[in-house]
Write a protein that holds these residues in place. Structure first.
Motif, mmCIF file in Angstrom:
data_model
loop_
_atom_site.group_PDB
_atom_site.id
_atom_site.type_symbol
_atom_site.label_atom_id
_atom_site.label_comp_id
_atom_site.label_asym_id
_atom_site.label_seq_id
_atom_site.Cartn_x
_atom_site.Cartn_y
_atom_site.Cartn_z
ATOM 1 N N ALA A 195 0.837 -1.204 0.000
ATOM 2 C CA ALA A 195 0.000 0.000 0.000
ATOM 3 C C ALA A 195 0.874 1.257 0.000
ATOM 4 O O ALA A 195 0.595 2.227 -0.717
ATOM 5 C CB ALA A 195 -0.926 0.000 1.211
ATOM 6 N N SER A 196 1.954 1.231 0.784
ATOM 7 C CA SER A 196 2.871 2.382 0.823
ATOM 8 C C SER A 196 3.586 2.543 -0.502
ATOM 9 O O SER A 196 3.760 3.669 -0.990
ATOM 10 C CB SER A 196 3.891 2.197 1.949
ATOM 11 O OG SER A 196 3.258 2.172 3.218
ATOM 12 N N LEU A 197 4.003 1.430 -1.101
ATOM 13 C CA LEU A 197 4.684 1.486 -2.388
ATOM 14 C C LEU A 197 3.749 1.997 -3.479
ATOM 15 O O LEU A 197 4.146 2.826 -4.306
ATOM 16 C CB LEU A 197 5.221 0.100 -2.765
ATOM 17 C CG LEU A 197 5.928 0.009 -4.116
ATOM 18 C CD1 LEU A 197 7.205 0.856 -4.128
ATOM 19 C CD2 LEU A 197 6.250 -1.450 -4.463
ATOM 20 N N LYS A 198 2.522 1.515 -3.473
ATOM 21 C CA LYS A 198 1.530 1.946 -4.473
ATOM 22 C C LYS A 198 1.315 3.460 -4.389
ATOM 23 O O LYS A 198 1.307 4.163 -5.403
ATOM 24 C CB LYS A 198 0.214 1.199 -4.250
ATOM 25 C CG LYS A 198 -0.884 1.493 -5.263
ATOM 26 C CD LYS A 198 -2.077 0.553 -5.032
ATOM 27 C CE LYS A 198 -3.170 0.782 -6.069
ATOM 28 N NZ LYS A 198 -3.872 2.050 -5.892
ATOM 29 N N GLU B 76 14.851 11.719 -7.401
ATOM 30 C CA GLU B 76 15.804 10.691 -6.964
ATOM 31 C C GLU B 76 15.559 10.312 -5.508
ATOM 32 O O GLU B 76 15.709 9.143 -5.132
ATOM 33 C CB GLU B 76 17.228 11.195 -7.168
ATOM 34 C CG GLU B 76 17.614 11.287 -8.641
ATOM 35 C CD GLU B 76 18.969 11.930 -8.872
ATOM 36 O OE1 GLU B 76 19.635 11.556 -9.846
ATOM 37 O OE2 GLU B 76 19.359 12.821 -8.076
ATOM 38 N N ALA B 77 15.157 11.280 -4.693
ATOM 39 C CA ALA B 77 14.807 10.984 -3.301
ATOM 40 C C ALA B 77 13.571 10.090 -3.240
ATOM 41 O O ALA B 77 13.488 9.175 -2.413
ATOM 42 C CB ALA B 77 14.568 12.285 -2.536
ATOM 43 N N ASP B 78 12.603 10.360 -4.130
ATOM 44 C CA ASP B 78 11.415 9.498 -4.214
ATOM 45 C C ASP B 78 11.819 8.073 -4.589
ATOM 46 O O ASP B 78 11.279 7.097 -4.064
ATOM 47 C CB ASP B 78 10.441 10.021 -5.276
ATOM 48 C CG ASP B 78 9.707 11.278 -4.847
ATOM 49 O OD1 ASP B 78 9.776 11.628 -3.660
ATOM 50 O OD2 ASP B 78 9.063 11.903 -5.714
ATOM 51 N N HIS B 79 12.750 7.965 -5.526
ATOM 52 C CA HIS B 79 13.225 6.643 -5.948
ATOM 53 C C HIS B 79 13.790 5.864 -4.759
ATOM 54 O O HIS B 79 13.558 4.664 -4.618
ATOM 55 C CB HIS B 79 14.314 6.783 -7.013
ATOM 56 C CG HIS B 79 13.817 7.258 -8.338
ATOM 57 N ND1 HIS B 79 14.651 7.784 -9.299
ATOM 58 C CD2 HIS B 79 12.567 7.281 -8.875
ATOM 59 C CE1 HIS B 79 13.943 8.101 -10.363
ATOM 60 N NE2 HIS B 79 12.671 7.814 -10.128
ATOM 61 N N GLU B 80 14.522 6.579 -3.924
ATOM 62 C CA GLU B 80 15.133 5.918 -2.772
ATOM 63 C C GLU B 80 14.064 5.416 -1.795
ATOM 64 O O GLU B 80 14.185 4.320 -1.235
ATOM 65 C CB GLU B 80 16.093 6.873 -2.065
ATOM 66 C CG GLU B 80 16.970 6.186 -1.052
ATOM 67 C CD GLU B 80 18.207 7.003 -0.683
ATOM 68 O OE1 GLU B 80 18.807 6.671 0.351
ATOM 69 O OE2 GLU B 80 18.556 7.939 -1.410
ATOM 70 N N LYS B 81 13.006 6.210 -1.614
ATOM 71 C CA LYS B 81 11.909 5.768 -0.736
ATOM 72 C C LYS B 81 11.255 4.511 -1.281
ATOM 73 O O LYS B 81 10.982 3.555 -0.540
ATOM 74 C CB LYS B 81 10.857 6.877 -0.617
ATOM 75 C CG LYS B 81 11.301 8.103 0.149
ATOM 76 C CD LYS B 81 10.211 9.165 0.128
ATOM 77 C CE LYS B 81 10.672 10.479 0.721
ATOM 78 N NZ LYS B 81 9.627 11.542 0.580
ATOM 79 N N ILE C 215 10.650 -1.579 -1.337
ATOM 80 C CA ILE C 215 10.812 -2.826 -2.097
ATOM 81 C C ILE C 215 11.796 -3.759 -1.395
ATOM 82 O O ILE C 215 11.570 -4.973 -1.325
ATOM 83 C CB ILE C 215 11.282 -2.515 -3.528
ATOM 84 C CG1 ILE C 215 10.122 -1.912 -4.332
ATOM 85 C CG2 ILE C 215 11.794 -3.775 -4.222
ATOM 86 C CD1 ILE C 215 10.498 -1.418 -5.695
ATOM 87 N N LYS C 216 12.871 -3.213 -0.854
ATOM 88 C CA LYS C 216 13.849 -4.044 -0.147
ATOM 89 C C LYS C 216 13.202 -4.731 1.050
ATOM 90 O O LYS C 216 13.492 -5.902 1.343
ATOM 91 C CB LYS C 216 15.031 -3.188 0.305
ATOM 92 C CG LYS C 216 15.939 -2.755 -0.829
ATOM 93 C CD LYS C 216 16.969 -1.745 -0.342
ATOM 94 C CE LYS C 216 17.682 -1.088 -1.499
ATOM 95 N NZ LYS C 216 18.585 -0.002 -1.067
ATOM 96 N N GLU C 217 12.317 -4.022 1.740
ATOM 97 C CA GLU C 217 11.601 -4.635 2.868
ATOM 98 C C GLU C 217 10.695 -5.764 2.384
ATOM 99 O O GLU C 217 10.580 -6.811 3.040
ATOM 100 C CB GLU C 217 10.774 -3.578 3.609
ATOM 101 C CG GLU C 217 11.579 -2.594 4.425
ATOM 102 C CD GLU C 217 10.679 -1.727 5.300
ATOM 103 O OE1 GLU C 217 10.011 -2.282 6.188
ATOM 104 O OE2 GLU C 217 10.639 -0.503 5.076
#
Length: 233
Positions: free
Chosen positions: A129-132, A168-173, A178-180
């Motif tokens: 949900a957070s990723l979406k 790029e900061a958004d990409h990192e979030k 995704i790593k989690e």
């Protein structure tokens, strides 16, 4: 030849086959592609020379049969405007469709398999949900703000560079979420008692995150780098 000072993103630029290798080794080639092999080795507490040899061995044995269907060579040759079109068509549209397809399926398996896998599925549901949310809002910022500004301004201004850095900061979030998800599911391996829908949902999640990784790599390490460096020419 590579050495401990070689950046991870530069390895992928040489051979896109390495994307699968880095995914398997849990080495971030997209959000943290700027890290050197020495940086990664230090983070993983391993000998950097051993990691260099492992990467070089994979590069030496790489072949077309293993090649992922990724058009990095073609993408690198595009002008910035063409890169933006490619990102919108090849990634934004695909990832929106996958998010739309996965959402109800994940809710379904959470309900059906709650008794035996509720803890993990609740965590996965929350992360998804957070990723979406993160991706959908990010797509809009790119499509409505930053990409149009890049197209209108062949040479980047300081304000536009700040807009790019925000993306790029958004990409990192997104990458952290995704790593989690990968850690929680061991790269989306469904449990032994999983039904067909469970397995299909995990397959779609894996397809989504792999596409997001390539998407981020194309933007961070190729398109934004080109835009900063030569004004989009």
């Amino acid at each position: 030849m590579i050495d401990i000072h070689t950046k991870i993103e530069d390895v992928v630029k040489v051979d896109s086959n390495m994307i699968g290798f880095f995914n398997k080794e849990k080495i971030d080639f997209c959000c943290n592609g700027y890290m050197t092999i020495a940086d990664v080795a230090k983070e993983k507490n391993i000998d950097p020379i051993i990691l260099v040899r492992k990467i070089q061995d994979k590069l030496d044995t790489s072949n077309s049969k293993e090649k992922e269907i990724i058009d990095l060579d073609d993408f690198k040759e595009l002008r910035v405007g063409e890169m933006i079109d490619s990102i919108l068509i090849d990634h934004h549209e695909k990832e929106r469709n996958l998010l739309f397809e996965i959402d109800p399926l994940l809710n379904k398996i959470l309900s059906v398999h709650f008794e035996h896998h509720g803890g993990d599925l609740i965590m996965l549901h929350s992360l998804f949900a957070s990723l979406k949310k993160e991706l959908e809002e990010h797509f809009i910022k790119e499509e409505k703000i930053t990409f149009p500004l890049m197209l209108e301004n062949e040479y980047p201004t300081k304000d536009l560079i700040r807009e790019v850095e925000a993306l790029e900061a958004d990409h990192e979030k997104a990458g952290d979420l995704i790593k989690e998800m990968i850690e929680l599911t061991d790269w989306f391996k469904a449990p032994k008692d999983a039904c067909g829908t469970y397995i299909h949902t995990f397959d779609l999640l894996e397809e989504l995150v792999k596409d997001v990784f390539v998407h981020i790599f194309k933007e961070n390490s190729i398109m934004f780098e080109k835009y900063r460096g030569n004004g989009g020419k």
